[in-house]
Scaffold this motif. Structure first.
Motif, PDB file in Angstrom:
ATOM      1  N   MET A   1     -12.839 -20.932 -68.741  1.00  0.00           N
ATOM      2  CA  MET A   1     -13.064 -19.584 -68.252  1.00  0.00           C
ATOM      3  C   MET A   1     -14.229 -19.615 -67.265  1.00  0.00           C
ATOM      4  SD  MET A   1     -10.810 -18.057 -69.941  1.00  0.00           S
ATOM      5  CE  MET A   1      -9.745 -18.822 -71.120  1.00  0.00           C
ATOM      6  N   LYS A   2     -14.099 -18.869 -66.179  1.00  0.00           N
ATOM      7  CA  LYS A   2     -15.147 -18.845 -65.168  1.00  0.00           C
ATOM      8  C   LYS A   2     -16.192 -17.777 -65.521  1.00  0.00           C
ATOM      9  CE  LYS A   2     -12.807 -15.585 -62.166  1.00  0.00           C
ATOM     10  NZ  LYS A   2     -12.393 -15.239 -60.835  1.00  0.00           N
ATOM     11  N   ASN A   3     -17.309 -17.795 -64.794  1.00  0.00           N
ATOM     12  CA  ASN A   3     -18.321 -16.750 -64.975  1.00  0.00           C
ATOM     13  C   ASN A   3     -17.698 -15.388 -64.710  1.00  0.00           C
ATOM     14  OD1 ASN A   3     -20.230 -18.683 -65.459  1.00  0.00           O
ATOM     15  ND2 ASN A   3     -21.298 -18.436 -63.523  1.00  0.00           N
ATOM     16  N   ALA A   4     -18.065 -14.408 -65.509  1.00  0.00           N
ATOM     17  CA  ALA A   4     -17.555 -13.051 -65.322  1.00  0.00           C
ATOM     18  C   ALA A   4     -18.746 -12.102 -65.216  1.00  0.00           C
ATOM     19  CB  ALA A   4     -16.656 -12.647 -66.487  1.00  0.00           C
ATOM     20  N   ALA A   5     -18.778 -11.319 -64.162  1.00  0.00           N
ATOM     21  CA  ALA A   5     -19.872 -10.378 -63.943  1.00  0.00           C
ATOM     22  C   ALA A   5     -19.350  -8.948 -64.002  1.00  0.00           C
ATOM     23  CB  ALA A   5     -20.526 -10.633 -62.586  1.00  0.00           C
ATOM     24  N   SER A   6     -20.247  -8.028 -64.358  1.00  0.00           N
ATOM     25  CA  SER A   6     -19.888  -6.608 -64.335  1.00  0.00           C
ATOM     26  C   SER A   6     -21.076  -5.806 -63.817  1.00  0.00           C
ATOM     27  CB  SER A   6     -19.470  -6.114 -65.724  1.00  0.00           C
ATOM     28  OG  SER A   6     -20.571  -6.128 -66.607  1.00  0.00           O
ATOM     29  N   ILE A   7     -20.741  -4.737 -63.095  1.00  0.00           N
ATOM     30  CA  ILE A   7     -21.751  -3.813 -62.566  1.00  0.00           C
ATOM     31  C   ILE A   7     -21.375  -2.415 -63.041  1.00  0.00           C
ATOM     32  CG2 ILE A   7     -22.786  -2.824 -60.495  1.00  0.00           C
ATOM     33  CD1 ILE A   7     -21.980  -5.417 -59.026  1.00  0.00           C
ATOM     34  N   ASN A   8     -22.316  -1.729 -63.665  1.00  0.00           N
ATOM     35  CA  ASN A   8     -22.103  -0.362 -64.155  1.00  0.00           C
ATOM     36  C   ASN A   8     -23.139   0.553 -63.514  1.00  0.00           C
ATOM     37  OD1 ASN A   8     -20.236  -1.405 -66.091  1.00  0.00           O
ATOM     38  ND2 ASN A   8     -21.956  -1.956 -67.383  1.00  0.00           N
TER      39      ASN A   8
ATOM     40  N   TYR B   1     -26.311  -4.748 -64.670  1.00  0.00           N
ATOM     41  CA  TYR B   1     -25.609  -5.913 -64.136  1.00  0.00           C
ATOM     42  C   TYR B   1     -25.596  -6.969 -65.232  1.00  0.00           C
ATOM     43  CZ  TYR B   1     -24.498 -10.031 -61.374  1.00  0.00           C
ATOM     44  OH  TYR B   1     -23.909 -11.175 -60.901  1.00  0.00           O
ATOM     45  N   SER B   2     -24.415  -7.472 -65.596  1.00  0.00           N
ATOM     46  CA  SER B   2     -24.276  -8.472 -66.657  1.00  0.00           C
ATOM     47  C   SER B   2     -23.460  -9.645 -66.151  1.00  0.00           C
ATOM     48  CB  SER B   2     -23.563  -7.883 -67.877  1.00  0.00           C
ATOM     49  OG  SER B   2     -24.307  -6.855 -68.449  1.00  0.00           O
ATOM     50  N   VAL B   3     -23.815 -10.837 -66.634  1.00  0.00           N
ATOM     51  CA  VAL B   3     -23.062 -12.057 -66.324  1.00  0.00           C
ATOM     52  C   VAL B   3     -22.734 -12.750 -67.635  1.00  0.00           C
ATOM     53  CG1 VAL B   3     -23.117 -14.313 -65.210  1.00  0.00           C
ATOM     54  CG2 VAL B   3     -24.168 -12.363 -64.093  1.00  0.00           C
ATOM     55  N   LEU B   4     -21.455 -13.041 -67.816  1.00  0.00           N
ATOM     56  CA  LEU B   4     -20.977 -13.811 -68.958  1.00  0.00           C
ATOM     57  C   LEU B   4     -20.762 -15.235 -68.453  1.00  0.00           C
ATOM     58  CD1 LEU B   4     -19.905 -13.618 -71.920  1.00  0.00           C
ATOM     59  CD2 LEU B   4     -17.658 -13.268 -70.918  1.00  0.00           C
ATOM     60  N   ASP B   5     -21.494 -16.210 -69.026  1.00  0.00           N
ATOM     61  CA  ASP B   5     -21.410 -17.589 -68.556  1.00  0.00           C
ATOM     62  C   ASP B   5     -20.027 -18.182 -68.791  1.00  0.00           C
ATOM     63  OD1 ASP B   5     -24.010 -17.592 -67.686  1.00  0.00           O
ATOM     64  OD2 ASP B   5     -24.813 -18.434 -69.537  1.00  0.00           O
ATOM     65  N   SER B   6     -19.676 -19.166 -67.976  1.00  0.00           N
ATOM     66  CA  SER B   6     -18.384 -19.837 -68.129  1.00  0.00           C
ATOM     67  C   SER B   6     -18.351 -20.567 -69.471  1.00  0.00           C
ATOM     68  CB  SER B   6     -18.152 -20.807 -66.977  1.00  0.00           C
ATOM     69  OG  SER B   6     -19.161 -21.789 -66.958  1.00  0.00           O
ATOM     70  N   TYR B   7     -17.144 -20.737 -69.992  1.00  0.00           N
ATOM     71  CA  TYR B   7     -16.976 -21.395 -71.283  1.00  0.00           C
ATOM     72  C   TYR B   7     -15.560 -21.959 -71.376  1.00  0.00           C
ATOM     73  CZ  TYR B   7     -14.772 -16.924 -72.483  1.00  0.00           C
ATOM     74  OH  TYR B   7     -13.981 -15.818 -72.506  1.00  0.00           O
TER      75      TYR B   7
ATOM     76  N   LYS C   1     -26.086 -12.546 -69.907  1.00  0.00           N
ATOM     77  CA  LYS C   1     -27.390 -12.155 -69.363  1.00  0.00           C
ATOM     78  C   LYS C   1     -27.223 -10.802 -68.695  1.00  0.00           C
ATOM     79  CE  LYS C   1     -28.474 -16.954 -68.457  1.00  0.00           C
ATOM     80  NZ  LYS C   1     -27.177 -17.588 -68.548  1.00  0.00           N
ATOM     81  N   SER C   2     -28.145  -9.881 -68.969  1.00  0.00           N
ATOM     82  CA  SER C   2     -28.046  -8.526 -68.425  1.00  0.00           C
ATOM     83  C   SER C   2     -29.397  -8.045 -67.931  1.00  0.00           C
ATOM     84  CB  SER C   2     -27.558  -7.548 -69.497  1.00  0.00           C
ATOM     85  OG  SER C   2     -26.291  -7.885 -69.953  1.00  0.00           O
TER      86      SER C   2
ATOM     87  N   ILE D   1     -17.497   1.402 -62.947  1.00  0.00           N
ATOM     88  CA  ILE D   1     -17.602   0.083 -63.571  1.00  0.00           C
ATOM     89  C   ILE D   1     -16.785  -0.893 -62.730  1.00  0.00           C
ATOM     90  CG2 ILE D   1     -17.137  -1.297 -65.628  1.00  0.00           C
ATOM     91  CD1 ILE D   1     -17.135   1.399 -67.192  1.00  0.00           C
ATOM     92  N   TYR D   2     -17.426  -1.965 -62.294  1.00  0.00           N
ATOM     93  CA  TYR D   2     -16.738  -3.025 -61.566  1.00  0.00           C
ATOM     94  C   TYR D   2     -16.925  -4.308 -62.368  1.00  0.00           C
ATOM     95  CZ  TYR D   2     -15.587  -6.484 -58.035  1.00  0.00           C
ATOM     96  OH  TYR D   2     -15.013  -7.529 -57.351  1.00  0.00           O
ATOM     97  N   LYS D   3     -15.834  -4.984 -62.704  1.00  0.00           N
ATOM     98  CA  LYS D   3     -15.964  -6.224 -63.468  1.00  0.00           C
ATOM     99  C   LYS D   3     -14.878  -7.202 -63.072  1.00  0.00           C
ATOM    100  CE  LYS D   3     -13.635  -4.143 -67.421  1.00  0.00           C
ATOM    101  NZ  LYS D   3     -13.732  -3.768 -68.801  1.00  0.00           N
TER     102      LYS D   3
END
Length: 142
Positions: free
Chosen positions: A44-51, A26-32, A6-7, A69-71
């Protein structure tokens, strides 16, 4: 199963004789989970990034770009990373030359590759990793 992402982002252009383009994301990659051949599930836990990025066009019509870039990683043992980026391009009639640079530095703990008997140090070694990226692109239009 592919994880969902989700972005949300923004772009803003300032006013004036030399406007500045400001962008962010801002993006969030859901856990899987990943099931490997040994029938073990790795979660794998949720992973977020801020650009965040800025582009300024100089008086000589040369763009100057700066970004951050922070991730964080979906792997629990890997700490978040920050990357600083810079770039610019130059146009010569039909030729466009674009250069970008990126630098990131990370630290993490890792088991000793060459353990010594009766060693009094902690079990994990601290690893410092630095990465420098450069990309050069050349475009010629007929």
């Amino acid at each position: 199963i592919k994880p969902s992402r989700k972005s949300v982002g923004f772009s803003f252009l300032t006013y004036g004789s030399n406007p500045i383009l400001i962008t962010g994301d801002y993006s969030v990659l859901d856990s899987y989970s990943i099931a490997l051949n040994d029938s073990t599930d790795y979660h794998m836990k949720n992973a977020a990034s801020i650009n965040i990025g800025f582009e300024y066009i100089t008086l000589s019509n040369t763009p100057v770009r700066v970004g951050l870039i922070y991730k964080n990683s979906p792997f629990q043992v890997i700490k978040p990373s920050t990357e600083i980026t810079v770039g610019s391009s130059k146009t010569f009639e039909n030729l466009i030359i674009d250069l970008s640079l990126g630098f990131t530095s990370n630290q993490f703990s890792y088991p000793d590759l060459f353990p010594v008997e009766n060693d009094i140090r902690p079990d994990l070694d601290r690893v410092s990793e630095s990465t420098f990226k450069s990309v050069l692109s050349i475009k010629y239009t007929l």
